[in-house]
Design an enzyme around this catalytic site. Sequence first.
Site: not given
Lengths: 495, 64
Positions: A85, A92-93, A147, A149, A231, A233
Amino acid sequence: MALPKVCGIETEYGIVLRGADPNPVLASSVLINAYVDDRRVGWDFEDESPGRDARGYAGDDAMAPEVETHLVNAVLTNGARYYVDHAHPELSTPECSDPLQCTLYDKAGERILARSMEAAPRLLEAGQSVVVYKNNSDGKGNSYGTHENYLLDRELPFGELVRHLLPWFVTRQVFTGAGKVGSEHGAEPVEFQLSQRADFFEEEVGLETTLKRPLVNTRDEPHADAQRYRRLHVIVGDANLCEVATFLKVGTTALVLCMIEDGFIDKDYSLRMPVAAVRQVSHDPTLRRTIEMADGSTMTALDLQWEFFRLAEKYADESGFDPVGGDHIGGMVLSRWEEALTALETDPKAMEGRIDWVTKLALLEAFADRNGGWDDPKIALMDLQYHDVRPERSLYERLVRAGRVERLLDDAAVTAAMDHPPETTRAYFRGNCLSRWPEAVVAANWDSVILDTGGDPLQRIPMMEPLRGTKAHVDALFKECTTPAELVAKLVSPQ
Amino acid sequence: MTERERKQKPAPKKRDEVVEELPPQSESGEKIKEELDEILDEIDNVLEENAEDFVRNYVQKGGE
């Protein structure tokens, strides 16, 4: 009734390519390719729309982030997404159904990065290596995010969410902060502050994540049925190493979100200047300074945290803990939260090994006392190496080995979570498709899997419900099918 | 993954003053310092060489 707080954490890691000119994109690609090797499956971007705004519009000056489809992008058998990214490797899990599971997959993510670093030299020239750091700043004004979520009800008015989340985000730093030496990005000088990220926030609410960062991010990309879900964020958090800190960060935030969804917070805790307050709280390791409320009164961050805690206690008495993973996990969130606030109020050092900023500060102070004081250049290096993901170079890991860090997770479970998905969310379906039929999975993303079953066309299996596709739902199905074609046939016409 | 029983907590005191005196160095703080000695004895084996240069060269691109 609040929706189950399905949750996950995305972490961008700091990255260094040693023995070569800086090239973070290359280094990140090498890292991920080395790990994934030939098991890589491409990510499907069809449903990605990070420029969509939760407020229903995009402001004139808002720049929608771009999705970089040409960069390495992989889905792992544990349901995680591992990709490049911008100029960082990001993991991301998978979707998790409770805060402890989320803590487990966050830690498994660290191990995946560590394993990647070990594998990377295979793809590099002799003498080169890749090193990653689980932190959020280079100390020179450049930040990269961690981050969270959370699944939310679409019906919840966004303004309600913002009103309660601003004071929540400002004050939860007392236990979510990962600690930082100095300040940056134009903030007033300090020796040490609670958060890696606080210096970087400039707006209360907004769509951006890379410039003019807002405390409440409005990205509206549910990766699920958009009629029912939102969601949230969250971009204000730090990357945590301490398992207790990650658990507290996600667990308390999930509980607060339940209260907001259920309209349980009957008071207005609005701050007069949230953006200034986030720095002020971060810049005060004594935790004694007060912040100004919108009504002119003043409170400390801890006072406000106690208000949220007491509400949560009352809420749990009335509504239970079902949306945050049941009584055991929910009770653990409350007791850990209470323990943290009590200690922070009376003797913050008691949280060494449980809260990252306390843990880091204790080590730095002990070093400064023995050596050249706070101006010793090693202080800043220790700040960085606390977050080094290589076990032999990580100061956090040193503290773990010395028995100074309280673990919530079992190492065998962490190792298993590197390969196996959570059994209680749709990540189970995604992960199992990948481990069973790696050749047949053409692409996958959060809300679908695309299978090549040998015929035309490719089969897209939508997964719009985050809590469907669990082990309980699909294990029997997987046992009955030996090929992806059989799976698709059974999904299309059961029986 | 056992968790101890939840205890009743006394109501916290509210604070009105803007700044209170810093708490004295706590007992656990002193104890921690002694216990960290062992790690600090070996810290140079863990830390990168040339601390100042290493930190200066750690430059990242902004992310997210």
